[in-house]
Design an enzyme around this catalytic site. Structure first.
Site, short mmCIF file in Angstrom:
data_model
loop_
_atom_site.label_atom_id
_atom_site.label_comp_id
_atom_site.label_asym_id
_atom_site.label_seq_id
_atom_site.Cartn_x
_atom_site.Cartn_y
_atom_site.Cartn_z
N LYS A 60 32.66 -24.32 25.02
CA LYS A 60 33.16 -24.86 23.49
C LYS A 60 32.83 -25.98 22.67
O LYS A 60 32.61 -27.11 23.63
CB LYS A 60 35.15 -25.53 23.75
N VAL A 61 32.36 -26.15 21.56
CA VAL A 61 31.69 -27.22 20.76
C VAL A 61 32.02 -27.14 19.77
O VAL A 61 33.08 -26.79 18.95
CB VAL A 61 30.24 -26.72 21.06
N SER A 62 31.46 -29.01 18.95
CA SER A 62 31.51 -28.78 17.83
C SER A 62 30.71 -28.27 16.86
O SER A 62 29.31 -27.51 17.15
CB SER A 62 30.93 -30.18 17.51
N THR A 122 31.92 -32.63 14.67
CA THR A 122 32.15 -32.10 13.00
C THR A 122 33.52 -32.69 12.53
O THR A 122 32.58 -32.79 11.22
CB THR A 122 32.72 -30.83 13.28
N ALA A 123 33.59 -33.87 13.13
CA ALA A 123 34.90 -34.83 12.87
C ALA A 123 33.64 -35.50 11.87
O ALA A 123 34.05 -36.43 10.67
CB ALA A 123 35.20 -35.44 13.76
N HIS A 166 42.05 -34.95 17.04
CA HIS A 166 42.85 -33.71 17.76
C HIS A 166 44.34 -34.03 17.64
O HIS A 166 45.18 -34.55 16.43
CB HIS A 166 43.22 -34.05 19.51
#
Length: 295
Positions: A60-62, A122-123, A166
């Site tokens: 699970k990655v950005s 991504t943020a 989050h």
């Protein structure tokens, strides 16, 4: 004795409620015919680095890290996090506090110090795109802090602002902070697309048959979680022990949605749009035309 049709795969995802909710059925062997999982828990800034180094089979990655890893990894069309109304927030102290920045004047962030959870997230990419539109003078300094340290750092005045993700969407007011800007709101208003956050990727060397089995297993796992939410609660709570159960439920409700089961046309358009805009700004390398296609 029957044998599993696929060998176990090494996977890393975060201990956050959305990931443990999505992978609960699969990780505990309740998805019929699915490859077994050898699970490592790691925050997404760690898994981003693992992807760049080619570690593990599934991660699970950005979405922001995809331009650096798509040669070795394929994007799975399910299991990740996209949505609406779920973007990262830029937080500051209340305007009345010393050094506060008014929520009505986001330009007041120019030249200030901003804490972010990762420069490959991504943020952060969404923040850079927002800043390109709103802060032509740019910020003064970006510092990387562990996610859980960002809100205390803003509250205590060690940084001027913090980029959070989050469950911080639901808890930032407990720190006496306010939202200066919503990166997802800016993204949606300028593109009309959902907000791409986290992706599931798998090594292309596993082969097309295994990649399709992985995608179907992820899709089945999330549907099983929706069908019986109580079944996932022990797994979710075990890895989010400091999180209020109600906040965990809000977290899941926000980040696990129809795009988790299937990216679909809008999901793929969002990912392409993000990476295309970011490449145009010189923030990421350009990707090949068919780099996002599932084998």
């Amino acid at each position: 004795m029957s044998r599993d049709p696929y060998p176990a795969v090494k996977i890393a995802y975060s201990p956050c409620p959305n990931d443990t909710f999505v992978f609960d059925a699969w990780a505990h062997g309740r998805v019929p015919g699915a490859p077994g999982l050898d699970v490592t828990f790691a925050d997404i800034d760690i898994t981003n680095g693992m992807a760049e180094r080619g570690e593990l089979d599934v991660l699970k990655v950005s979405y922001a890290v995809l331009p650096w890893v798509l040669e070795e990894y394929a994007l799975l069309p399910c299991g990740g996090a996209l949505g609406r109304g779920c973007g990262p927030l830029v937080l500051t102290r209340e305007p009345g506090a010393r050094g506060g920045i008014s929520r009505t004047e986001p330009g007041g962030l120019a030249g200030k110090t901003v804490a972010v959870p990762s420069e490959r997230s991504t943020a952060y990419l969404l923040f850079r795109l927002w800043a390109a539109d709103v802060l032509p003078e740019g910020v003064g300094k970006v510092v990387v802090l562990p996610f859980h340290e960002i809100m205390p750092a803003v509250r205590d005045g060690r940084v001027d602002a913090g980029l959070v993700i989050h469950e911080a969407r639901f808890t930032y007011q407990d720190y006496g902070l306010h939202c200066l800007a919503d990166m997802g709101e800016h993204w949606e208003s300028t593109t009309g697309l959902p907000i791409p956050l986290g992706a599931i990727i798998a090594k292309r060397s596993l082969g097309a048959e295994t990649l399709h089995a992985l995608a179907e297993s992820a899709r089945t796992s999330v549907r099983m979680a929706w069908d019986d939410p109580e079944a996932s609660r022990p797994y979710v709570r075990a890895h989010a022990q400091e999180l209020d159960p109600a906040v965990a439920d809000q977290h899941i409700g926000l980040y696990v949605n129809e795009f988790t089961a299937d990216l679909g046309d809008d999901g793929y358009a969002a990912v392409r749009g993000l990476l295309t805009r970011a490449a145009a700004e010189g923030l990421v390398p350009a990707i090949a035309p068919h780099a996002l296609a599932f084998p």
